[in-house]
Design a protein around this motif. Structure first.
Motif, short mmCIF file in Angstrom:
data_model
loop_
_atom_site.label_atom_id
_atom_site.label_comp_id
_atom_site.label_asym_id
_atom_site.label_seq_id
_atom_site.Cartn_x
_atom_site.Cartn_y
_atom_site.Cartn_z
N ARG A 171 11.30 12.09 -10.53
CA ARG A 171 11.22 10.73 -9.46
C ARG A 171 12.48 10.50 -8.74
O ARG A 171 12.56 10.34 -7.51
N LEU A 191 -2.05 8.43 -11.04
CA LEU A 191 -1.18 7.45 -11.82
C LEU A 191 -0.65 6.35 -10.68
O LEU A 191 0.20 6.74 -10.05
N ALA A 192 -1.43 5.13 -10.75
CA ALA A 192 -0.88 4.19 -9.61
C ALA A 192 0.30 3.92 -9.88
O ALA A 192 1.20 3.71 -8.85
N SER A 193 0.98 3.64 -11.27
CA SER A 193 2.34 3.35 -11.49
C SER A 193 3.30 4.30 -10.91
O SER A 193 4.56 3.73 -10.47
N GLU A 194 3.14 5.71 -10.85
CA GLU A 194 3.85 6.55 -10.25
C GLU A 194 4.03 6.44 -8.77
O GLU A 194 5.04 6.67 -8.21
N GLU A 196 3.72 3.75 -6.98
CA GLU A 196 4.33 2.38 -6.86
C GLU A 196 5.66 2.67 -6.93
O GLU A 196 6.50 2.20 -6.29
N LYS A 197 6.35 3.42 -7.99
CA LYS A 197 7.81 3.65 -8.13
C LYS A 197 8.27 4.64 -7.12
O LYS A 197 9.61 4.37 -6.62
N LYS A 216 3.81 0.76 1.16
CA LYS A 216 3.83 0.08 -0.29
C LYS A 216 3.97 -1.39 -0.10
O LYS A 216 3.44 -2.03 -0.92
N SER A 225 0.13 -5.26 -8.45
CA SER A 225 0.57 -3.84 -8.59
C SER A 225 -0.28 -2.79 -7.70
O SER A 225 -1.21 -3.32 -7.34
N GLU A 227 -2.12 -0.64 -9.02
CA GLU A 227 -3.27 -0.46 -9.72
C GLU A 227 -4.24 -1.39 -9.44
O GLU A 227 -5.54 -0.85 -8.85
N ASP A 228 -3.85 -2.64 -9.20
CA ASP A 228 -4.83 -3.59 -8.63
C ASP A 228 -5.20 -3.41 -7.16
O ASP A 228 -6.31 -3.82 -6.58
#
Length: 243
Positions: A171, A191-194, A196-197, A216, A225, A227-228
């Protein structure tokens, strides 16, 4: 400013009816655009259409202002890692890059070792890839994609099978190349977290349809987030279907 990548009403349908429909978006230089969606949502199909691995049913694709159907000219500045990298088990990491380097006439002599260092494989440069873990093979695929110093990198699940430390490293590489060298990225992930970051923009895909394309910041403005944000878009889509 002319976009690095532009899709206009891209449609690719397979015989079973799956695929993607009416996808339109543009990517500017230095952006990291994430394709976010579950498995089977169409992320890989879009990437394969851009790189010429599948032929669109309808729509157009342009790369650096050129029609992507003119493969050689349009893809010259593009690197890609789509699905699993195809590696020869008996060849070393360095041998793979030496073989790939034959396709490029202007690579500097130290580029192979530079790329191996960048993805963390330099200590294993002479080891056969058949002995690599899944994560190391993924790093090898990224090294091959980076070899020609492309201006646009298309990466399908680049952190797949990586442990936490390696995921952060990959990343960081992506974000640094975008910020310091103005490299443009199209990155697919479920993966939503990936997303996002890592990403500056997010395109939400669901069942082959594009539900949104936002920065973003806009995606997170009313959502705690990524994901949300994704779940909200899917709920809106499902709620709009008349039964």
């Amino acid at each position: 400013m002319e976009p690095v990548l532009s899709l206009n009403h891209l449609t690719k349908l397979y015989r079973n009816g799956r695929g993607v429909r009416n996808i339109s978006f543009s990517v500017q230089r230095g952006q990291i655009v994430g394709l976010l969606g579950p498995n089977g949502s169409g992320k890989t199909t879009i990437m394969k259409a851009i790189t010429g691995l599948v032929t669109p049913t309808e729509g157009t694709i342009s790369l650096f202002g050129e029609n992507a159907l003119h493969r050689e000219a349009a893809l010259k500045k593009v690197g890609s890692l789509i699905e699993q990298p195809a590696l020869f088990e008996n060849l070393s990491a360095r041998d793979h890059l030496r073989m790939a380097a034959r396709y490029y006439s202007d690579l500097k002599k130290d580029r192979i070792d530079q790329v191996l260092e960048l993805v963390g494989l330099f200590p294993y440069r002479n080891e056969r890839c058949g002995r690599f873990s899944l994560g190391m093979k993924q790093r090898m695929g990224l090294a091959l994609a980076l070899l020609s110093q492309p201006e646009l990198l298309i990466l399908d699940e680049p952190t797949n099978a990586l442990d936490i430390e390696a995921t952060v490293e990959i990343r960081t590489i992506i974000m640094r190349l975008a910020q310091e060298q103005n490299v443009t990225f199209l990155v697919a992930s479920h993966l939503a977290s990936e997303i996002e970051k890592m990403c500056s923009h997010v395109l939400v895909l669901y069942n082959g349809e594009m539900l949104s394309f936002d920065t973003k910041e806009e995606a997170l403005r009313l959502n705690p987030s990524m994901e949300d944000f994704f779940l909200a878009k899917v709920r809106d889509k499902k709620g709009s279907v008349v039964l």
